[in-house]
Scaffold this active site. Structure first.
Site, PDB file in Angstrom:
ATOM      1  N   THR A  18      -8.521   0.304   6.775  1.00 27.32           N
ATOM      2  CA  THR A  18      -7.380   0.699   5.965  1.00 27.32           C
ATOM      3  C   THR A  18      -6.068   0.625   6.734  1.00 27.32           C
ATOM      4  OG1 THR A  18      -7.669   3.044   6.547  1.00 27.32           O
ATOM      5  CG2 THR A  18      -8.816   2.243   4.576  1.00 27.32           C
ATOM      6  N   VAL A  19      -4.994   0.532   5.966  1.00 27.88           N
ATOM      7  CA  VAL A  19      -3.644   0.718   6.475  1.00 27.88           C
ATOM      8  C   VAL A  19      -3.090   1.987   5.837  1.00 27.88           C
ATOM      9  CG1 VAL A  19      -3.143  -1.710   6.926  1.00 27.88           C
ATOM     10  CG2 VAL A  19      -2.702  -0.799   4.642  1.00 27.88           C
TER      11      VAL A  19
ATOM     12  N   TYR B 144      -5.117   6.766  -9.174  1.00 27.14           N
ATOM     13  CA  TYR B 144      -6.349   6.029  -8.873  1.00 27.14           C
ATOM     14  C   TYR B 144      -7.532   6.603  -9.645  1.00 27.14           C
ATOM     15  CZ  TYR B 144      -4.122   3.442  -5.076  1.00 27.14           C
ATOM     16  OH  TYR B 144      -3.313   2.591  -4.350  1.00 27.14           O
TER      17      TYR B 144
ATOM     18  N   CYS C   1       0.818  -1.203   0.000  1.00 23.97           N
ATOM     19  CA  CYS C   1       0.000   0.000   0.000  1.00 23.97           C
ATOM     20  C   CYS C   1       0.858   1.262   0.000  1.00 23.97           C
ATOM     21  CB  CYS C   1      -0.906  -0.011   1.229  1.00 23.97           C
ATOM     22  SG  CYS C   1      -1.798   1.536   1.501  1.00 23.97           S
TER      23      CYS C   1
END
Length: 300
Positions: A111-112, A170, A44
């Site tokens: 999330t991370v 993204y 990530c």
């Protein structure tokens, strides 16, 4: 990553847990060595920021780190790299458990990076943008990454990098229409050209030392040829075909704390296996050739 599409345009879900761990504990979470665990995935880019900053600030001995595997399902990141599939400190199989421990039925993104309070097992924060800044300013280190005299300029550059590059790839990759894709594509490469011009005159983004702004740009650049160029259709140019940015990225990659925290296998597995709406076959590309990352960069 949590997101939705509106009229073809990708929108990132930005509802985060915004509690902060501070020197004075004003949010109820005081800085205490050994109390918290930083949970990340090397796949990530947002988590990679925290990995790099923790290393650059020398916080490994006071803030432990748990590493999730490169893939996740719709529920949560998992600790499948650890024996028995459990984090050895938190004792959990899924990061989701730390979120639910604090907020039963938590309905936003799991999330991370996330920081978890070890004694209670509860998540404290997953506010990735503020998290790394607090590591620099609240944890009692003499940090060169976010110097007070340059914070306004750093903040301005980071906002542009986030909008057009970090999130821009993204917006191109998850666009739901041709128009939305082309708008994101044009904005991304216009900003990369702007960054190339800026970095043709100076070694780093702000001032003459590495700052938080460089960390945030690096985590997108290091994934560019391996993932974003093909998977997200950001294919006007490879990073390796943009001479200034390619040399700049290699300069950072070869700096301790940057390249030695990168796992290209995890990066490729995550994007190509998790994003089945983009890559239905689940085939992970064998390339690209990554040996060029160690070539001299000439930016000394």
């Amino acid at each position: 990553m949590s997101a939705y599409r509106a009229e073809g345009e990708y929108k990132r879900d930005s509802r985060y847990i915004t509690d902060r761990i501070t020197a004075d504990g004003r949010d109820g979470w005081p800085v205490e060595p050994g109390r918290y665990r930083l949970v990340v995935s090397r796949a990530c880019p947002w988590a990679s920021r925290a990995i790099i900053v923790r290393r650059l600030l020398g916080l490994e001995d006071v803030l432990s780190m748990g590493v999730c595997g490169p893939t996740h399902d719709e529920r949560s990141w998992t600790f499948d790299l650890d024996p028995g599939g459990r984090d050895p400190v938190l004792g959990i199989e899924r990061l989701q458990e730390a979120y639910f421990k604090r907020f039963p039925g938590y309905d936003k993104g799991i999330t991370v990076p996330a920081i978890v309070d070890i004694p209670s097992g509860q998540v404290v924060t997953n506010d990735f943008a503020q998290l790394t800044l607090d590591l620099s300013t609240e944890w009692g280190v003499d940090s060169p990454l976010y110097p007070p005299a340059q914070r306004d300029e750093i903040d301005e550059v980071m906002q542009l990098v986030y909008r057009d590059v970090n999130n821009g790839v993204y917006r191109a990759g998850f666009a739901g229409s041709q128009e939305a894709y082309e708008a994101a594509y044009d904005r991304l490469f216009a900003r990369l050209d702007w960054l190339s011009q800026r970095l043709s005159r100076q070694r780093y983004l702000v001032g003459d030392t590495i700052t938080e702004a460089d960390v945030r740009l690096f985590t997108t650049l290091v994934r560019f040829d391996a993932v974003y160029h093909g998977h997200f259709k950001c294919n006007r140019s490879k990073l390796s075909e943009m001479p200034v940015l390619w040399a700049y990225a290699r300069d950072l990659f070869q700096t301790p704390g940057f390249g030695d925290t990168v796992d290209f296998d995890h990066i490729k597995q995550h994007y190509y296996l998790v994003h089945r709406d983009i890559n239905p076959s689940g085939i992970v590309p064998a390339g690209p050739d990554l040996s060029g990352w160690q070539e001299p960069h000439g930016r000394g």
